[in-house]
Design a protein around this motif. Structure first.
Motif, PDB file in Angstrom:
ATOM      1  N   TRP A 170       0.800  -1.222   0.000  1.00 28.26           N
ATOM      2  CA  TRP A 170       0.000   0.000   0.000  1.00 28.26           C
ATOM      3  C   TRP A 170       0.841   1.285   0.000  1.00 28.26           C
ATOM      4  O   TRP A 170       0.605   2.165  -0.848  1.00 28.26           O
ATOM      5  N   TYR A 174       0.705   3.869  -3.099  1.00 30.09           N
ATOM      6  CA  TYR A 174       0.155   5.193  -2.793  1.00 30.09           C
ATOM      7  C   TYR A 174       1.063   6.295  -3.311  1.00 30.09           C
ATOM      8  O   TYR A 174       0.587   7.304  -3.856  1.00 30.09           O
ATOM      9  N   ASP A 177       0.290   6.489  -7.157  1.00 32.48           N
ATOM     10  CA  ASP A 177      -1.007   6.956  -7.685  1.00 32.48           C
ATOM     11  C   ASP A 177      -1.856   7.727  -6.686  1.00 32.48           C
ATOM     12  O   ASP A 177      -3.014   8.030  -6.949  1.00 32.48           O
ATOM     13  N   ARG A 178      -1.294   8.054  -5.516  1.00 35.04           N
ATOM     14  CA  ARG A 178      -1.981   8.834  -4.479  1.00 35.04           C
ATOM     15  C   ARG A 178      -3.276   8.166  -4.020  1.00 35.04           C
ATOM     16  O   ARG A 178      -4.266   8.831  -3.711  1.00 35.04           O
ATOM     17  N   GLY A 179      -3.276   6.856  -3.994  1.00 39.96           N
ATOM     18  CA  GLY A 179      -4.404   6.124  -3.433  1.00 39.96           C
ATOM     19  C   GLY A 179      -5.498   5.755  -4.405  1.00 39.96           C
ATOM     20  O   GLY A 179      -6.533   5.221  -4.003  1.00 39.96           O
ATOM     21  N   GLU A 180      -5.287   6.001  -5.696  1.00 36.87           N
ATOM     22  CA  GLU A 180      -6.342   5.759  -6.677  1.00 36.87           C
ATOM     23  C   GLU A 180      -6.719   4.282  -6.778  1.00 36.87           C
ATOM     24  O   GLU A 180      -7.899   3.933  -6.941  1.00 36.87           O
ATOM     25  N   ARG A 181      -5.730   3.387  -6.651  1.00 33.47           N
ATOM     26  CA  ARG A 181      -5.987   1.980  -6.899  1.00 33.47           C
ATOM     27  C   ARG A 181      -6.220   1.161  -5.625  1.00 33.47           C
ATOM     28  O   ARG A 181      -7.120   0.331  -5.586  1.00 33.47           O
ATOM     29  N   GLY A 183      -6.623   2.564  -2.485  1.00 39.84           N
ATOM     30  CA  GLY A 183      -7.285   3.333  -1.441  1.00 39.84           C
ATOM     31  C   GLY A 183      -6.403   4.412  -0.844  1.00 39.84           C
ATOM     32  O   GLY A 183      -5.185   4.405  -0.977  1.00 39.84           O
ATOM     33  N   LYS A 184      -7.038   5.348  -0.173  1.00 36.89           N
ATOM     34  CA  LYS A 184      -6.359   6.524   0.361  1.00 36.89           C
ATOM     35  C   LYS A 184      -5.658   6.271   1.689  1.00 36.89           C
ATOM     36  O   LYS A 184      -4.799   7.046   2.096  1.00 36.89           O
ATOM     37  N   TYR A 189      -7.180  -0.060   3.124  1.00 29.57           N
ATOM     38  CA  TYR A 189      -6.593  -1.148   2.332  1.00 29.57           C
ATOM     39  C   TYR A 189      -6.606  -2.454   3.112  1.00 29.57           C
ATOM     40  O   TYR A 189      -6.995  -3.508   2.600  1.00 29.57           O
ATOM     41  N   LYS A 222      -5.821  -4.571  -9.697  1.00 29.62           N
ATOM     42  CA  LYS A 222      -5.865  -3.129  -9.440  1.00 29.62           C
ATOM     43  C   LYS A 222      -4.608  -2.404  -9.905  1.00 29.62           C
ATOM     44  O   LYS A 222      -4.665  -1.286 -10.394  1.00 29.62           O
TER      45      LYS A 222
END
Length: 454
Positions: A170, A174, A177-181, A183-184, A189, A222
């Motif tokens: 994670w 992150y 992709d800054r949490g796009e795939r 989660g933030k 996650y 993902k």
């Protein structure tokens, strides 16, 4: 030297060129530095899509590898590298210099973010060894997370993305992709894809997590659009590798001391006790004893046996003058090894030491896997590795072996593991084997497909 890329190298470079966020999981020795530098050069000087590039790397790699690769290859000799290393005044001077690429060690990421605050100047960032950002609580992760919105292009490079399981993924994804795939938040996650495995039922504290049913495939799906993986064995003619396990036996008296510590977590000595306050400390003490010595409560070294030293001396003699790379685990290991080799052993502390090793001038090199684990090209200097002290870390284990077992190695690589029978050494070997199976599952799941061929 003229660069004639393999097809997989062209493929990986094009991914960096075409994707503003990219995770490339390259097997050891596949040339991730030359691939990335080639793409950076085109982005800077041909496409004009990037203005200022930052490379974050382990210290030894930042000091040596990136600059050395620019000097080595004809098409990269014009690139200017500024090493943001050393004392603060030197780092500031390096940042002020006119360069194409600025290379900093990962320990100084927090300082760099604080230095620029909201005026972050790097529109492209390369994280060399993305797996070193696998902890969401680490200061380096939190610092880079702050400036991630200011970064237009980011590349994550590693050969070991999930050394301890998919829970490590994670923070790395992150940063891409800054949490796009995935989660933030790490908690989200974890809740989505994992469930408690071991926990304290009285306090509710969860110690470890395991994947929920079908979560593994869901995670791979993902991240598949931004992450690709390549194993050297699939694309290169790799040297033969032989893993050898040398088992040594302690005497009955020595084994009794080991078993006493294992049972009672304490061995009383007149000069100072050897004690272990919890399971982690006990594991550490038992590993030390398996190696032949252990620190007591006052930090003094208590020698227990010399079985591994005897085995190492035999392996050294059998090498018959061929260079050997010996990995140790503790400072007292290094001290006893230095005594054994009687001044013939050296550590790789400088770029000149690396040059001397690759030139065949060093017969014995002592190294801790954490200091030589990433990015150093040592394959020209030897083909024999001896693990005197073992590590629980799959990442360090794979990376350390990859210093010699990599592209460009011309000899059969022999990796000796000295294992003290009936001790925690045997558990470490089993654990490394289990983790490698899990690691390869991830690598295979996001393996690159070129022209329909894996």
């Amino acid at each position: 030297m003229k660069y004639i890329p393999h097809k997989y190298q062209e493929y990986a470079a094009n991914l960096i060129l075409d994707k503003p966020i990219c995770g490339i999981f390259l097997g050891l020795g596949m040339g991730k530095t030359i691939i990335t530098l080639t793409a950076i050069d085109e982005l800077l000087h041909d496409r004009f899509e990037t203005n200022k590039v930052l490379v974050i790397a382990p210290l030894r790699v930042a000091e040596d590898t990136w600059g050395r690769e620019c000097i080595k290859w004809d098409h990269l000799k014009h690139l200017k590298i500024s090493k943001v290393l050393g004392p603060e005044k030197n780092r500031i001077a390096a940042l002020k210099s006119n360069a194409d690429i600025y290379v900093i060690n990962r320990e100084n990421v927090e300082w760099l973010v604080e230095h620029y605050k909201t005026k972050w100047p790097f529109d492209m960032v390369v994280i060399d060894e993305l797996s070193s950002f696998k902890s969401a609580s680490a200061k380096r992760f939190k610092a880079l997370r702050k400036v991630r919105p200011l970064i237009k292009r980011i590349v994550g490079l590693t050969g070991t993305p999930a050394p301890n399981g998919l829970i490590d993924l994670w923070p790395q994804i992150y940063l891409l992709d800054r949490g796009e795939r995935l989660g933030k938040t790490l908690g989200g996650y974890r809740d989505r894809y994992f469930e408690p495995d071991t926990k304290n039922y009285q306090t509710g504290v969860v110690y470890t997590y395991k994947l929920k049913l079908e979560s593994e495939a869901a995670i791979y799906q993902k991240i598949s659009d931004i992450c690709v993986s390549m194993k050297a064995q699939d694309y290169l003619q790799m040297p033969e590798r032989i893993d050898n396990f040398v088992h040594v036996e302690m005497s009955l008296k020595e084994k009794a001391l080991y078993e006493q510590l294992e049972r009672d977590m304490l061995i009383p000595f007149a000069e100072g006790d050897i004690d272990a306050v919890n399971a982690a400390a006990l594991s550490n003490k038992l590993l030390q004893m398996a190696n032949g010595a252990v620190y007591d409560e006052f930090g003094e070294v208590r020698k227990i046996h010399h079985r591994k030293l005897d085995a190492l001396e035999t392996l050294w003699e059998a090498a018959n003058g061929k260079p050997i790379l010996v990995f140790y685990a503790y400072k007292h290991d290094k001290a006893r090894l230095s005594e054994l080799f009687k001044g013939k052993a050296k550590e790789l502390n400088t770029s000149q030491d690396i040059t001397d090793w690759n030139a065949g001038k060093l017969e014995v090199v002592l190294a801790h896997p954490a200091s030589t684990g990433h990015g150093l090209n040592l394959q020209a200097g030897g083909s024999i590795i001896i693990w005197f002290g073992l590590t629980w870390s799959l990442e360090l284990y794979l990376q350390a072996n990859g210093r010699l077992y990599r592209q460009g190695q011309k000899e059969t690589v022999v990796i000796h593991h000295i294992v003290t029978a009936g001790t925690i050494d045997e558990d470490v070997i089993k654990a490394l084997s289990r983790k490698e199976v899990g690691q390869m599952t991830l690598i295979d799941a996001v393996k690159a497909r070129m022209g329909g061929q894996q």
